[in-house]
Design an enzyme around this catalytic site. Structure first.
Site, PDB file in Angstrom:
ATOM      1  N   ALA A 146       0.817  -1.216   0.000  1.00  0.00           N
ATOM      2  CA  ALA A 146       0.000   0.000   0.000  1.00  0.00           C
ATOM      3  C   ALA A 146       0.846   1.261   0.000  1.00  0.00           C
ATOM      4  CB  ALA A 146      -0.921   0.014   1.236  1.00  0.00           C
ATOM      5  N   CYS A 147       2.079   1.177   0.493  1.00  0.00           N
ATOM      6  CA  CYS A 147       2.905   2.371   0.636  1.00  0.00           C
ATOM      7  C   CYS A 147       4.226   2.177  -0.070  1.00  0.00           C
ATOM      8  CB  CYS A 147       3.165   2.661   2.118  1.00  0.00           C
ATOM      9  SG  CYS A 147       4.289   4.034   2.410  1.00  0.00           S
ATOM     10  N   GLY A 148       4.519   3.058  -1.014  1.00  0.00           N
ATOM     11  CA  GLY A 148       5.773   2.948  -1.733  1.00  0.00           C
ATOM     12  C   GLY A 148       6.926   3.596  -0.990  1.00  0.00           C
ATOM     13  N   ILE A 149       6.685   4.744  -0.336  1.00  0.00           N
ATOM     14  CA  ILE A 149       7.748   5.431   0.371  1.00  0.00           C
ATOM     15  C   ILE A 149       7.233   5.891   1.716  1.00  0.00           C
ATOM     16  CG2 ILE A 149       8.872   6.242  -1.733  1.00  0.00           C
ATOM     17  CD1 ILE A 149       7.612   8.949  -1.247  1.00  0.00           C
ATOM     18  N   CYS A 150       8.117   6.044   2.672  1.00  0.00           N
ATOM     19  CA  CYS A 150       7.741   6.496   4.005  1.00  0.00           C
ATOM     20  C   CYS A 150       8.853   7.383   4.548  1.00  0.00           C
ATOM     21  CB  CYS A 150       7.523   5.317   4.952  1.00  0.00           C
ATOM     22  SG  CYS A 150       6.294   4.124   4.383  1.00  0.00           S
TER      23      CYS A 150
END
Length: 290
Positions: free
Chosen positions: A127-131
């Site tokens: 769901a999340c490519g970068i954080c």
């Protein structure tokens, strides 16, 4: 690893009103992939198995800052010298294998690993490519500009991209659960299509496939994605050198801001013969009359 393929079959019980019947359903497989460069772990991402080398190479380029020209070979962890698979090629999973299909090592020519600027210690979800702010700052700094890249595309080509890619989505057809990304020529020819449960993974697979064929920067192609366009998708497109990005869903405010600043043509809601241009609309041109 529980599965070497992109899909899995499970027993289900379907309910329709008062009726219930047992059967089987096809699901998209979600498995971890540990990406290494010269033996160093860059990240672990949750992905759909298939085109793992494209994903590892694309991720190392877009998120790790790896220079694709430095890549010498890729292999699954534990693979011997005779089991090295060329960049972008699909692995033969039909026979016995002693290696780990959930770990890919990207080897550079000097085996230094120094080309990778950033390593990610935590797992990346589908769901999340970068954080994290540091990741955003790093990607923004490396994204570059495509403002001077000329790639005129017609409205007819833009409108035809989504249905053309949809027709090539075997994974979505079987499961209804995968995203797609594609590289498309200015005349509408579909050059590369990749699927994954993570939309950012699908984009990385496309970029990795182009890098394996020495086709970066992708100045002559349009990037397509089947999901919404958040900042990291725009950043990946810019790192790869795409001058235009087409999506079936909406972009975020930061995606539009970065696209506009970098001269990227950003198009959303490309469906049912209609679309919305959010930045650099001058690249969308009517064809010359006869």
């Amino acid at each position: 690893m529980t599965s070497r393929g992109p899909t899995a079959r499970v027993r289900v019980r379907r309910h329709d009103g008062d009726d219930a019947i047992g059967g089987r359903a096809t699901l998209a497989v979600e498995e971890p992939l540990e990406i290494r460069v010269d033996g160093q772990v860059v990240a672990t991402t949750m992905r759909t198995p298939g085109h793992d080398f494209d994903l590892a190479l694309g991720f190392a380029i877009t998120d790790g800052g790896l220079d694709p020209r430095a890549v010498d070979a890729m292999r699954y962890c534990g693979a011997g010298a005779g089991e090295v698979i060329a960049s972008g090629a699909a692995a033969d999973l039909s026979g016995p294998y002693a290696g780990d299909f959930n770990v890919v090592d990207v080897a550079t020519r000097d085996r230094s690993g120094a080309a990778v600027h950033r390593h990610r210690a935590t797992a990346v979800s589908t769901a999340c490519g970068i954080c994290g702010a540091d990741v955003i700052a790093d990607l923004t700094a490396r994204a570059g500009s495509v403002a001077d890249v000329g790639l005129p595309i017609t409205p007819e080509v833009v409108a035809a991209i989504a249905p053309a890619v949809r027709a090539a989505q075997a994974g979505f057809e079987a499961t209804g659960a995968t995203h797609a990304a594609a590289a498309v020529a200015a005349d509408g020819t579909i050059e590369v299509v990749r699927e994954d449960v993570g939309r950012h993974n699908a984009v990385d697979k496309v970029i990795g496939a182009l890098a394996a064929e020495r086709r970066l920067p992708a100045h002559r192609s349009v990037l397509f994605t089947s999901g919404r366009v958040a900042f990291e998708i725009v950043a990946k497109a810019l790192v790869a050198g795409f001058p235009a990005l087409v999506a079936v869903s909406a972009p975020t405010s930061l995606a539009v801001e970065v696209a506009d600043r970098a001269g990227l043509t950003l198009i959303g809601f490309a469906r049912d013969d209609a679309f919305t241009v959010y930045s650099r609309s001058d690249r969308v041109v009517e064809p010359p009359s006869a």
